[in-house]
Structure formats: structure tokens, C-alpha cells
Design an enzyme around this catalytic site. Structure first.
Site, mmCIF file in Angstrom:
data_model
loop_
_atom_site.group_PDB
_atom_site.id
_atom_site.type_symbol
_atom_site.label_atom_id
_atom_site.label_comp_id
_atom_site.label_asym_id
_atom_site.label_seq_id
_atom_site.Cartn_x
_atom_site.Cartn_y
_atom_site.Cartn_z
ATOM 1 N N HIS A 47 -4.139 -22.668 11.194
ATOM 2 C CA HIS A 47 -5.153 -23.466 11.895
ATOM 3 C C HIS A 47 -6.484 -23.393 11.161
ATOM 4 C CE1 HIS A 47 -5.914 -19.346 13.257
ATOM 5 N NE2 HIS A 47 -7.173 -19.744 13.408
ATOM 6 N N THR A 49 -10.288 -23.004 12.278
ATOM 7 C CA THR A 49 -11.104 -22.703 13.455
ATOM 8 C C THR A 49 -12.215 -23.747 13.567
ATOM 9 O OG1 THR A 49 -10.629 -20.358 13.241
ATOM 10 C CG2 THR A 49 -12.519 -20.956 14.609
ATOM 11 N N MET A 122 -18.181 -22.742 8.094
ATOM 12 C CA MET A 122 -17.421 -22.735 6.855
ATOM 13 C C MET A 122 -15.975 -23.083 7.212
ATOM 14 S SD MET A 122 -16.408 -19.624 4.260
ATOM 15 C CE MET A 122 -15.335 -18.884 5.482
ATOM 16 N N HIS A 124 -12.276 -23.303 7.138
ATOM 17 C CA HIS A 124 -11.277 -22.541 6.395
ATOM 18 C C HIS A 124 -9.994 -22.437 7.214
ATOM 19 C CE1 HIS A 124 -12.913 -19.548 9.112
ATOM 20 N NE2 HIS A 124 -11.778 -18.865 8.955
ATOM 21 N N SER A 126 -7.140 -19.644 7.604
ATOM 22 C CA SER A 126 -6.716 -18.293 7.246
ATOM 23 C C SER A 126 -5.220 -18.248 6.976
ATOM 24 C CB SER A 126 -7.067 -17.308 8.362
ATOM 25 O OG SER A 126 -8.462 -17.122 8.422
ATOM 26 N N TYR A 129 -4.537 -12.155 7.978
ATOM 27 C CA TYR A 129 -5.515 -11.302 8.641
ATOM 28 C C TYR A 129 -5.218 -9.874 8.209
ATOM 29 C CZ TYR A 129 -6.491 -15.046 12.115
ATOM 30 O OH TYR A 129 -6.843 -16.208 12.758
#
Length: 189
Positions: A47, A49, A122, A124, A126, A129
Site C-alpha cells: 500500500h 500510505t 513522501m 512511498h 513499504s 518493516y
């Protein structure tokens, strides 16, 4: 995080995520699985964010996701590079080109949620994590490029936003829960 007071009764921490199309998600999940097999970390949906962690009542969160998506149209996203961050939730990620439509979509939805970040947005996506050393992060970037040599430059359409319950204290992500997915034509899925 906006409104982080955990003593507010009846509230939970929510985030809004933009989903890539299913074909792109499958491709990203393969890369993410390859990274986790070598570097560990929890599993999560690919995803971008849109709204970071914000504390709301369940009713308010649902109302906000529905109202924010009703006037929003699908938009294009493009992967600029594979990069690394400085904290757990931005360990290894795909930097997304800050196209006008990407930034406007985030600003629109953040406005509906009353979300104000202390840093500029920003965009992005991911991939991993974790709490890795700088050396491990460099290895993870190389591994990402080995797993899918054509991620950089990948373009796709964002046509769904999802409301997730995301307790950022839970690094296992076991408590994270998809609440609702909204198509950007305003229809609920």
C-alpha cells in the site's frame, strides 16, 4: 501522529492506504515475501500510505473515508526508486514519484480526516518493516532489485483507498485490521 492521546475512550488508531491493482499487488507480495525470508519482519498488504496514524472513533473514521473518497477519481502512481528509511515502518520502500495527482489525493483525504503531519508528505510503498542496520538495509535494497529488476519505473493506477485500524505500537501487526475499501468512483466494495 495527529491526535495520539491513548486515553481517549472509544477511539482507535486508523490509517488510510492506497491499494495498487491486484496484478501489481501480487508482484509486490512476491518481492515482500522474498525480503521477509531473508530479513524477517511482519507480513502486510502492499500500500501507499495516504493518511498516517490518527486516533478516531470508529464512526468518525468510517464517515471520513466515505466522504473523502466520494469526490476522488483514480490516479496514476509511478515507482521512482528503491530506498531505505530510518525507522521500523519505513525500513525498505519504493519511493513514489510525487506527481501532482498523488500529492493532491493525499491532501484531499488528509483534509477530510483533519490530519496534519509534522513532516511533508513522501509518497512511498513499504516493502519491508523492520529494525535493520544500515548494512542490512543496503543488502535488502540489492535483494529487492534482484527479486524484480523492473520495479523502478513501474506505473499503475490507484483506484481504491482502504481504511485500516493500525495500532502502531503493535509491531507484529496482528491487531491491524482492514475496515473498509472504497473505490475512487465513490462506491463501496
Amino acid at each position: 501522529m495527529a491526535n495520539p492521546n491513548p486515553t481517549q475512550t472509544g477511539t482507535e488508531v486508523y490509517s488510510v492506504w492506497a491499494f495498487p491493482p491486484e496484478s501489481v499487488r501480487a508482484r509486490l507480495k512476491s518481492v515482500m515475501s522474498g525480503l521477509r525470508s531473508e530479513f524477517g519482519g511482519p507480513e502486510f498488504e502492499p500500500h501507499i500510505t495516504v493518511v498516517g496514524a490518527i486516533r478516531l472513533t470508529p464512526e468518525s473514521a468510517l464517515e471520513m473515508i466515505r466522504s473523502s473518497t466520494s469526490g476522488l477519481r483514480p490516479y496514476k502512481a509511478k515507482v521512482a526508486s528503491v530506498s531505505r528509511g530510518t525507522f521500523f515502518y519505513q525500513c525498505i520502500y519504493l519511493l513514489i514519484e510525487p506527481y501532482k495527482e498523488v500529492l493532491e489525493a493525499s491532501a484531499h483525504v488528509c483534509g477530510h480526516f483533519g490530519y496534519q503531519s509534522s513532516t511533508s508528505y513522501m509518497p512511498h510503498l513499504s516493502l519491508l518493516y523492520g529494525d535493520l542496520t544500515d548494512e542490512e538495509k543496503e543488502k535488502a535494497i540489492k535483494k529487492t532489485e534482484e527479486l524484480d529488476k523492473e520495479l523502478c519505473g513501474l506505473e499503475f493506477e490507484i483506484s481504491e483507498l482502504a481504511l485500516y485500524k493500525t495500532d502502531t505500537e503493535d509491531k507484529s501487526l496482528k491487531s491491524w485490521e482492514k475496515i473498509e475499501v472504497c473505490r475512487l468512483d465513490g462506491k463501496l466494495e
